[in-house]
Structure formats: C-alpha cells, structure tokens
Design a protein around this motif. Structure first.
Motif, short mmCIF file in Angstrom:
data_model
loop_
_atom_site.label_atom_id
_atom_site.label_comp_id
_atom_site.label_asym_id
_atom_site.label_seq_id
_atom_site.Cartn_x
_atom_site.Cartn_y
_atom_site.Cartn_z
N UNK A 53 3.47 14.36 12.03
CA UNK A 53 2.17 14.89 11.55
C UNK A 53 1.97 15.77 10.33
N UNK A 54 1.18 16.20 9.90
CA UNK A 54 1.16 16.92 8.59
C UNK A 54 -0.11 18.06 8.91
N UNK A 55 0.59 19.17 9.20
CA UNK A 55 -0.59 20.15 9.22
C UNK A 55 -0.68 21.38 8.15
N UNK A 63 2.45 19.03 19.24
CA UNK A 63 3.77 19.27 19.96
C UNK A 63 3.64 18.71 21.25
N UNK A 64 2.63 18.64 22.09
CA UNK A 64 2.47 18.02 23.37
C UNK A 64 2.61 16.52 23.26
N UNK A 122 -3.32 26.29 12.73
CA UNK A 122 -4.29 26.44 13.89
C UNK A 122 -3.16 26.28 15.13
N UNK A 123 -3.24 27.31 15.91
CA UNK A 123 -2.19 27.23 17.22
C UNK A 123 -2.45 26.09 18.15
N UNK A 124 -3.76 26.12 18.36
CA UNK A 124 -3.99 24.72 19.51
C UNK A 124 -3.97 23.58 18.87
N UNK A 125 -4.20 23.15 17.50
CA UNK A 125 -3.91 22.11 16.79
C UNK A 125 -2.55 21.91 16.96
#
Length: 525
Positions: free
Chosen positions: A111-113, A126-127, A118-121
């Motif tokens: 993924x590419x953030x 990660x989950x 954003x901690x929730x994102x």
C-alpha cells in the motif's frame, strides 16, 4: 491458548524505516502494535541500514518512507524483493506524486499512504497485511515451492530455488509420508479425473488437520499412492505430541481404506529434505507388518523373529510343479498361501518377501522349461509396484494369478503330464533317503509298474533311481563329515548305507576321494 496454535499467536515482525528518527519513534510509540498482531523488531534511518536489519531480523513487514538519502524507499523495495521476496512493504510519503505510486505498485508494495499518516488508516492497512501473511503461512502454497519439493522427493530437482527462510521461518522441518492401505484393491483402476479428485481429498484431509493445529505444510505426490508433506515447525515437540497429531491426520481420512503416516527425523536445513523423504519412505514399509496408522522414527524396527516352521524352498517348488501338472488350482493357492504366511512370519518387509518369491519362481520356471514347456515366460508377471500393491494380501493375489496362468499354459501345451509323477517321486525319495528304499516301493506308492517308473524317472531326471539315491545320500554324508565329529561308519549308517565298504566305494565314485580324505580336506579349509 495451546502452543499448537503458535502460528496464529506469533506476532508479525515489523521494521520501521525513516531518515528522521523522531518519526520512527513517533510511529513506534503512537500505535498499539501488539493489538494489531505486530512486534517492532527494529528502526532504521537509511536504506542501507534497513536492508541489513530486514535480513538479520527476518522482517515480514517493512513500513518505510519513500524519500530518503542514499537508498530511497523504492530502491529499498526493489532490493528487498531480490533478497527477501516474501517481505511485505508499505510506503509512506509526503508527496502526492503519481509516478512514485506507480513505481511502488510495480515493485509489489502492499500500500502507499500519504503523510501526515492517518493512524486509523495505517492500522487498517497493517491488519490486512498481517492477516494475509498469516493466511499464506498457514494455508497458502506458492507454485515455485511446490515445484521445488516435487523435484526433491522425485529425485529430479527442478530449477525452482528452495524457499527462503523469510517465507519458511521456523525452528526446523519434518517430512510426513502418507499412503492408503490396500490401494490396488480400491483405487488402482480410477480414471485420471477420479484419481485427481482422490488426491485433492487426500491432501485436504492431511494439510487441513495440520493447519488446524497451527502448522504450516506443503504437500506433493510422488506416486498415485504416496504423498509427502513438508512441515515447518516453530517448537520442538516430543513423540507423544507427534503421535497424537498424526493419529488425528490418519483419522481425518474419510475413505474406505485406512490412511497411514510415517514421520521423518527433524532437520534444520532444506538441503536435507531428500534424505528425510527417503527416511519416511522406508518407515512406511513397516505398515505391512505392523498395521499401525503412525510410524515414528524413534521406534525400533520390528524384530525379525521366526514364527512357525521354516520354509523348505526346494520342497515348495516340487509341490508347486506337481500342483501345476495335476491342474489343481486349490493346491496352487494353498502353496502360495503357505509361502507368504511363512515370509510374513519371518517379518520380511514386502520388498524382501517379493524378492524371495521371484527367486522361487525363477527355479519353478526352470523346472517347467526342463520338462519341455518352452513358452513358460508367457505367464511371467511384470515388476510388482509395491506402492500400489502395498499389502501381503495384495501381493499374494498377484502371485496366485501368475501361477494360475502357468497352470493354463501347462494345460494348453499338450505336454505329457507324467512329469509331475517324477516330481512326486523325488519328494518321496528325499523324505526316505536314509531308509533301504527300493524303486519298486516307489512305483507301488505311485500306483504304476516298476518298469514304467524307471523309464519316467530316467527321462525326467537324467539319472537312474540308484544314481539319484546315491547322490542324495552322499550329499548328506558330505555335510555330516564336514560339520560333525561322528565316525565314518556312523555317518554311513545314518545316511542309509548298512555296508560300510559299499558306502566308501560309492562315496569315492561320486566325489573322487574316500570319506576320510574328504573330511581332511574340509578340515584344512
């Protein structure tokens, strides 16, 4: 929770990479990684250090900034793909740059953030990655790993490289070999599609039980009735644990015939997989004797204790010849039942028993050929596949079938069936060789005239009755002279000669030396 479920419990190893230490520290401290099933194994502040740490700590997930001095995030991803292709990568960047995102996707980045993160994102990403890693570890199969294992167990290594430790991390490995009992009786005639379906059910039953216990496994077939399963183990377990596990594996099979398993010793190098497969293959052979669903390497091999009377192989061949010439199918089956019961009683493995049977059939065919049956090889069975015919019962039925074909060949050959009369006479003479037996007595026992018996015997053996009896007795005398301290006149009496001088004369005519000279020569060896 039981340690059988170690794979589900084990945290996924995470490496955080950013050229700003404060960001690494912030990410490590801000998120409750343990709740996500993750353990932070290190922080790196440049690409070179990250590459070194990722390999040393066997990182399964790397969270990296894309912009760094020296080796940047994209270069790190590319090099990780080369040295640790199973490591998952999530990129962070403060730049909304489509070109970076496109390169990241091409390199297989998960993924590419964008920063600020954003901690929730990030937690959601990660989950998902953790779930994918665990799913692959427990049940996923890579095509290249299957090719590698298939080549190893078949003795023809493929070009596929061994799985890397980053993918197959663990304390050690073990091989489980599994087979279905009485395979030829129930499954040997399946169509290709049905056989494929059988293998799918078999693999699902074995690997499914292992996965339920938290073990990672990979299975390939080496034969329609032989599957090898490579197990990755994270903790050493004792024999009782493996016994219980493999009993559950065997019990999981729903088919009509039982499934049984053999376990290799544990090994730590994938280079030793072939030897472990050979070990399991050997242990599987003991099922024909033991009938146990689980065969462990720590158990001693079965003792080869003789049970029942030893087989007189020469006598057995003579009885078989007689049964074939008499066209007595029941006697043929009785002789073969007795043969294989004797071999099983001697605790011979199936391949050893088949070797004895083949040797006896060579002698039997030689006898039949000598009687004039020139086409005796027409009834010869091809090499027995002991993975298909993996029981004494199955092999015995093949032997009966082969013998009945021989009997039909004898019947259709038009040969004089009097040959069996000679075989029957020879057996009678052997049993009474130490008595004062006369040709007329044997003829009377056979219910034929003495002259006809003498004719048949000479034609069948190439020797007269007296010559054959002398040869039998002198051979017995030679054995006694070489192995006992008995006096010569005592030996003469024991083998059937009442006149000592006549014994000496016959002995010399047969051997070219006197009994005393023979004993002296044998003692000097």
């Amino acid at each position: 929770m039981s340690n059988l479920y170690a794979e589900q419990e084990r945290p996924i190893r995470l490496l955080i990479v950013d050229d700003e230490p404060v960001i690494c520290e912030g990410l490590r401290m801000t998120i409750d990684w343990a709740s996500l099933g993750v353990a932070v194994v290190g922080e790196a502040y440049d690409g070179e250090h990250a590459l070194e740490l990722a390999q040393r700590e066997r990182a399964e997930l790397v969270l990296s900034d894309i912009r760094m001095d020296g080796i940047d995030g994209l270069q790190l991803a590319e090099r990780l793909r080369q040295v640790s292709p199973d490591t998952r990568i999530v990129m962070l960047s403060g730049y909304e740059d489509f070109e970076y995102a496109r390169q990241a996707v091409r390199l297989g980045v998960e993924d590419y953030l964008l920063k600020p993160v954003d901690i929730d994102e990030l937690s959601d990403v990660v989950r998902r990655v953790v779930a994918d890693i665990r799913k692959e570890a427990l049940g996923g199969v890579r095509e290249e790993d299957l090719l590698w294992l298939a080549g190893i167990v078949r003795g023809a290594p493929s070009k596929a490289a061994p799985p890397g430790r980053s993918h197959w991390h663990g304390a050690a490995f073990r091989i489980v070999g599994s087979q279905l009992a009485s395979f030829a009786d129930s499954y040997a005639k399946l169509s290709a599609d049905d056989n494929e379906a059988l293998h799918e059910r078999w693999e699902a039953a074995v690997r499914g039980t292992l996965v339920e216990r938290g073990l990672r496994a990979l299975s390939v077939f080496d034969h329609p009735n032989l599957m090898f399963t490579l197990i990755i183990i994270d903790r050493r377990q004792d024999d009782a644990w493996w016994q219980e596990l493999l009993e559950a594996v065997a019990a999981s099979w729903p088919g009509a015939e039982p499934l049984y398993c053999a376990l290799s010793e544990a090994f730590e190098r994938l280079e030793d997989t072939a030897a472990a497969a050979d070990h399991a293959r050997l242990l599987l052979q003991y099922y024909a004797l033991e009938r146990r669903p689980v065969l462990l390497p720590s158990e001693p091999a079965p003792q080869r204790e003789e049970q029942g009377e030893p087989l007189d192989e020469q006598d057995w061949v003579q009885r078989m010849v007689a049964a074939l010439y008499q066209q007595d199918a029941e006697a043929v089956r009785t002789e073969l039942d007795g043969l294989f019961a004797s071999l099983e009683g001697r605790r011979l493995l199936l391949h050893e028993a088949v070797s004895v049977y083949i040797e006896l059939m060579v002698v039997l065919r030689r006898r039949l050929r000598r009687s004039g049956l020139e086409e005796v090889e027409r009834a010869q069975r091809p090499v027995i596949d002991l993975l298909l015919h993996n029981s004494y019962d199955s092999v015995r039925e093949l032997a009966v079938s082969e013998a009945l074909q021989l009997m039909e060949l004898v019947e259709s050959s038009g040969l004089d069936k009097s040959y069996w009369v000679v075989e029957k006479a020879v057996k009678y003479m052997r049993e009474r060789s130490t008595s004062d037996l006369k040709a007329s007595e044997v003829a009377a026992w056979l219910k034929i005239t003495p002259s006809y018996f003498s004719f048949l015997f000479k034609q069948g053996t190439g020797r007269s009755f007296t010559e054959y009896m002398n040869e039998l007795r002198i051979n017995q005398a030679k054995e006694l002279l070489a192995t006992t301290p008995d006096k010569v006149f005592e030996i003469a009496d024991r083998v059937g000669y009442r006149e000592y001088k006549y014994f000496v004369s016959v002995f010399k005519s047969v051997t070219g030396m006197t009994p005393k000279e023979y004993r002296t020569r044998m003692a000097g060896r």
